[in-house]
Design a protein around this motif. Structure first.
Motif, PDB file in Angstrom:
ATOM      1  N   ASP A 301      -0.544   2.730 -15.460  1.00  0.00           N
ATOM      2  CA  ASP A 301       0.669   1.968 -15.768  1.00  0.00           C
ATOM      3  C   ASP A 301       0.375   0.472 -15.807  1.00  0.00           C
ATOM      4  O   ASP A 301       0.833  -0.248 -16.705  1.00  0.00           O
ATOM      5  N   ARG A 302      -0.400   0.005 -14.810  1.00  0.00           N
ATOM      6  CA  ARG A 302      -0.748  -1.419 -14.783  1.00  0.00           C
ATOM      7  C   ARG A 302      -1.617  -1.781 -15.986  1.00  0.00           C
ATOM      8  O   ARG A 302      -1.434  -2.831 -16.611  1.00  0.00           O
ATOM      9  N   ALA A 303      -2.573  -0.910 -16.303  1.00  0.00           N
ATOM     10  CA  ALA A 303      -3.470  -1.179 -17.435  1.00  0.00           C
ATOM     11  C   ALA A 303      -2.688  -1.303 -18.734  1.00  0.00           C
ATOM     12  O   ALA A 303      -2.911  -2.230 -19.525  1.00  0.00           O
ATOM     13  N   LEU A 304      -1.757  -0.392 -18.959  1.00  0.00           N
ATOM     14  CA  LEU A 304      -1.012  -0.384 -20.220  1.00  0.00           C
ATOM     15  C   LEU A 304       0.039  -1.480 -20.274  1.00  0.00           C
ATOM     16  O   LEU A 304       0.409  -1.939 -21.358  1.00  0.00           O
ATOM     17  N   ALA A 305       0.528  -1.918 -19.116  1.00  0.00           N
ATOM     18  CA  ALA A 305       1.453  -3.056 -19.105  1.00  0.00           C
ATOM     19  C   ALA A 305       0.742  -4.320 -19.575  1.00  0.00           C
ATOM     20  O   ALA A 305       1.327  -5.175 -20.243  1.00  0.00           O
ATOM     21  N   ILE A 306      -0.548  -4.430 -19.237  1.00  0.00           N
ATOM     22  CA  ILE A 306      -1.347  -5.598 -19.638  1.00  0.00           C
ATOM     23  C   ILE A 306      -1.862  -5.427 -21.067  1.00  0.00           C
ATOM     24  O   ILE A 306      -1.813  -6.345 -21.882  1.00  0.00           O
ATOM     25  N   GLY A 307      -2.365  -4.242 -21.353  1.00  0.00           N
ATOM     26  CA  GLY A 307      -2.935  -3.962 -22.679  1.00  0.00           C
ATOM     27  C   GLY A 307      -2.305  -2.735 -23.287  1.00  0.00           C
ATOM     28  O   GLY A 307      -2.868  -1.634 -23.217  1.00  0.00           O
ATOM     29  N   PRO A 308      -1.123  -2.855 -23.871  1.00  0.00           N
ATOM     30  CA  PRO A 308      -0.414  -1.679 -24.400  1.00  0.00           C
ATOM     31  C   PRO A 308      -1.168  -0.946 -25.493  1.00  0.00           C
ATOM     32  O   PRO A 308      -0.893   0.224 -25.747  1.00  0.00           O
ATOM     33  N   ASP A 309      -2.116  -1.627 -26.146  1.00  0.00           N
ATOM     34  CA  ASP A 309      -2.881  -0.997 -27.220  1.00  0.00           C
ATOM     35  C   ASP A 309      -4.238  -0.485 -26.747  1.00  0.00           C
ATOM     36  O   ASP A 309      -5.123  -0.196 -27.563  1.00  0.00           O
ATOM     37  N   LEU A 310      -4.407  -0.346 -25.442  1.00  0.00           N
ATOM     38  CA  LEU A 310      -5.661   0.144 -24.879  1.00  0.00           C
ATOM     39  C   LEU A 310      -6.027   1.479 -25.512  1.00  0.00           C
ATOM     40  O   LEU A 310      -5.210   2.407 -25.547  1.00  0.00           O
ATOM     41  N   LYS A 311      -7.240   1.576 -26.005  1.00  0.00           N
ATOM     42  CA  LYS A 311      -7.647   2.760 -26.753  1.00  0.00           C
ATOM     43  C   LYS A 311      -7.476   4.032 -25.915  1.00  0.00           C
ATOM     44  O   LYS A 311      -7.962   4.112 -24.791  1.00  0.00           O
ATOM     45  N   PHE A 312      -6.802   5.011 -26.482  1.00  0.00           N
ATOM     46  CA  PHE A 312      -6.540   6.315 -25.857  1.00  0.00           C
ATOM     47  C   PHE A 312      -5.693   6.201 -24.590  1.00  0.00           C
ATOM     48  O   PHE A 312      -5.507   7.178 -23.871  1.00  0.00           O
TER      49      PHE A 312
END
Length: 766
Positions: A301-312
């Protein structure tokens, strides 16, 4: 102080500045400005000193004061741009450089640094144009060639980037940063050994060069030499302890080595900068493998909040969420993932599509996108040579040669191989855990290689050296797969079997082993592999699987003394909301009944009990069975009345567990491989009447079986009678059929023909 003395004071400041004695130069500039506060050069130079001391705010004030005196100074505007760039205020820096070059079109430094600011703002095409302008003014400027190469790398133009950086090195053979940059480009071009050589050259020129150690770590990581990668990152951190990217790289390498110190490395990175999406994502991956799904979900959740386009990223998050039976937003998240796949974006790990409602076409598209992005074909190791062996050489590749579901199913088949016709090799890249199963597996192959520590390249070399005829991948596109081995075309024939319920979407996988239920004729078009139909079920089973003699009492198993027991011992990620709703309706309809599930994690227990309560069912009617050894687990199945299958992902090994233990299983036929396994197994065990074709039919039949004890008893008796005579549990019969499949594949290849789909007949291999 007279004019002459003032000039001397300024001269001393400039001299000290040129010598790099910044603190002393600063003091002299300040003394001079105390007496002459509106002196342009002193203010400008003091600003440059402050910038060199990393005092960005003070530098900006001093240079801005100089510009108020001489607003048309291209040089001072360029200096201001440099300060703003260093403070990562890229757009303001670009504006300053634009003013500088408008005043002086020949200001090479301004064009160069404008390119740097545009690069920082990720405006790469404009940055490239700025560097090209600088080069038109000074073609022999090594720094411009170098920076231009860095931009070309960002634009994915690797060969051009390499050419530009090499021009920089031709002009300045001692240009340390250029060696490191060339190493970075070579990594992206897949030329890892050359990248290492450039890193070593940079370190030779500058032994404390942290960036080069970091790049070296990346090259070692790409070569799957994870131990050396960790050591390189550690050297970078010894020089630069706050090097966030090195902490993340160390975390990634430690994770690949299975070392829990990875958590510490990611946490170090996040302590320095909590906004690093890759660190949160890496932390989530470690927690996921530790089956700490709630912690993994929080990290994702934290990763995608920072980088919503994170691969996969979205699909990985879903894979962490589903084992928790946390269905909040499930439908919207599934739609988002499917939409991305259908748009042709590499957004989804293919395994995630097997769990949500999707079509075979969706799964093929997702697999192809993933393979193209993560594991494309490389230069083949096998190049058409004809092997001439007395026996067909089979190699099985897996991370699961231990007490794992795959091993439980396949151990008997490995033992039953006809050694007069087949030479068998195991290539194990999973954990080496001493157990009876591990020892049994090691004894069932002609050769057993532990290749955990070897890179994909080295394993492919081994397969080629052993002249393996058929390489059988038992992992597919699941966690800890080593698809990169097969991407190198290590064997003439490469086969996907059992571990992954779907197409791999890779041209280098020739065949998938199936049956007419899991891949019907009309669905072959959705498989990149040629489809081989076995005559019974595609699934191997081991007729030697032991069931503990003693059946626990209902009380010992945590069940009530009386009442109908529905069970589903599937992993919790397979429990979909609509299936669970059916189960709750069944519990409401059958007084005193319970639903017996596996206790996989505390959050899933809480979430499922909450969902039950919201559905009007007492939470106590959900019974959770703790994980125990497999013999005892099979024995406690005897206490269940009916096994309820899941959809869209059926029970696979767990279905065979139930049937082997004598528990009738009810399934619903889904549209994809993962949802058709139950039908395959039930036909092979002689219970096709337990295969339904809609969820309405599934619910109705479950209710009927629970309400009609005699009907269920007859099915249980039929299963007991079939158990030792049916095709599903006839290991010898299955082995002869899969050997017939391998033989036909080999004959096709020996004739120089392309792989083709075919079906093995019932009498084949007899």
């Amino acid at each position: 102080m007279d004019h002459h003395s003032l000039n001397q004071l300024l001269g001393q400041a400039v001299a000290l500045h040129r010598q790099g004695r910044l603190a002393e130069a600063e003091a002299f500039y300040v003394r001079f400005l105390d007496r002459q506060p509106d002196h342009f050069d002193a203010l400008h130079n003091l600003g440059i000193v402050k910038a060199q001391q990393q005092k960005h705010a003070e530098a900006e004030r001093s240079i801005s004061a100089a510009l108020r005196i001489r607003p048309q100074s291209s040089e001072a505007l360029s200096s201001l741009g440099n300060v703003l760039s260093a403070a990562k205020r890229h757009e303001e820096a670009i504006a300053a450089f634009d003013r500088a070059v408008a005043l002086d079109r020949q200001n090479v430094g301004a064009w160069l640094n404008r390119g740097n600011a545009l690069s920082g703002a990720k405006r790469y095409e404009e940055a490239l144009a700025s560097y090209d302008r600088a080069l038109s003014l000074t073609p022999g400027n090594a720094a411009v060639h170098h920076n231009r190469g860095s931009i070309l790398r960002e634009l994915g133009r690797g060969e051009e980037a390499l050419e530009s950086i090499e021009q920089a090195l031709a002009l300045a053979p001692g240009y340390v940063a250029a060696y490191n940059s060339r190493g970075m480009v070579l990594i992206e071009l897949g030329r890892f050994e050359e990248a290492l050589a450039n890193c070593r050259k940079a370190i030779e020129l500058k032994p404390d060069y942290a960036d080069a150690y970091h790049t070296m770590g990346g090259a070692f990581f790409a070569l799957q030499r994870y131990g050396e990668a960790v050591r390189s990152y550690e050297k970078a951190l010894a020089v630069k302890p706050d090097f966030v990217d090195a902490w993340v790289g160390a975390g990634d390498a430690l994770h690949e080595l299975g070392r829990l110190e990875a958590v510490n490395a990611y946490e170090k990175a996040l302590a320095i900068n909590p906004e690093i999406a890759k660190a949160w994502f890496g932390l989530g991956n470690v927690f996921f493998e530790l089956r700490r799904f709630d912690d993994a979900l929080a990290a994702y959740d934290r990763a995608l909040a920072i980088g919503p386009d994170l691969k996969f990223g979205a699909s990985v998050r879903l894979l962490a969420k589903l084992p928790l039976c946390d269905w909040r937003g499930f439908d919207a998240q599934a739609r988002q993932i499917l939409s991305g796949v259908r748009s042709g974006d590499a957004v989804c790990l293919p395994f995630a599509l097997t769990i949500i409602s999707s079509t075979p076409a969706d799964q093929l598209r997702a697999a192809k996108l993933y393979i193209q992005d993560a594991c494309p074909a490389t230069k083949p190791f096998w190049r058409g040579e004809k092997y001439s062996h007395d026996r067909i050489r089979l190699a099985y590749l897996s991370a699961d040669f231990h007490s794992h579901a795959t091993a439980f199913l396949m151990a008997g088949m490995f033992e039953h191989h006809d050694r007069s016709r087949f030479e068998t090799t195991a290539l194990s890249y999973g954990p080496h855990v001493e157990s009876d199963m591990r020892r049994r597996l090691q004894g069932s192959f002609d050769r057993f290689f532990d290749v955990r520590a070897q890179a994909d390249w080295d394993v492919a070399v081994l397969i080629r050296r052993l002249e393996i005829d058929i390489a059988v991948d038992l992992k597919g596109l699941t966690g800890r797969a080593r698809t990169g081995i097969l991407a190198r075309r290590a064997a003439p024939i490469q086969v996907s079997y059992l571990g992954y319920p779907g197409t791999m979407g890779a041209d280098y996988i020739d065949y998938i082993i199936a049956d007419r239920w899991i891949i019907p004729e009309q669905d072959r078009q959705w498989y990149s592999e040629k489809v081989v139909h076995l005559p019974d079920s595609y699934q191997a089973n081991d007729s030697k699987r032991r069931i503990a003699d003693r059946t626990p009492t209902r009380v010992e198993a945590g069940l009530l003394q009386t009442g109908f027991v529905f069970c589903s011992f599937n992993a919790t990620y397979k429990i979909a909301p609509d299936i669970f709703s059916i189960w709750m309706r069944l519990l409401r309809a059958i007084d005193g009944s319970v639903l017996w599930l596996i206790e996989e994690n505390a959050a899933a227990v809480d979430n499922l009990r909450r969902e039950a309560t919201e559905a009007g069912v007492s939470a106590e009617r959900l019974i959770f069975a703790p994980k125990i050894n497999n013999d005892a687990h099979l024995a406690r199945h005897r206490l269940a009345d009916l096994f309820l299958d899941t959809l869209p992902y059926n029970a696979h090994t767990t279905a065979s567990d139930a049937l082997w233990a004598g528990v009738p299983m009810l399934t619903c036929l889904g549209p994809t491989f993962a949802g058709r396994v139950g039908a395959s197994l039930l036909h092979a065990v002689g219970l096709p009447e337990l295969v339904t074709e809609s969820l309405e039919e599934y619910e109705a039949l479950a209710l009927r079986l629970a309400q009609q004890p005699a009907l269920l008893a007859s099915l249980r008796a039929k299963l007991a009678n079939n158990r030792t005579t049916c095709a599903l549990f006839n290991t010898q019969r299955f082995t002869r059929h899969i050997e017939a499949a391998f033989t036909t594949m080999w004959e096709i290849q020996q004739c120089g023909e392309a792989p083709r789909s075919f079906a093995v007949t019932e009498d084949a291999g007899s």
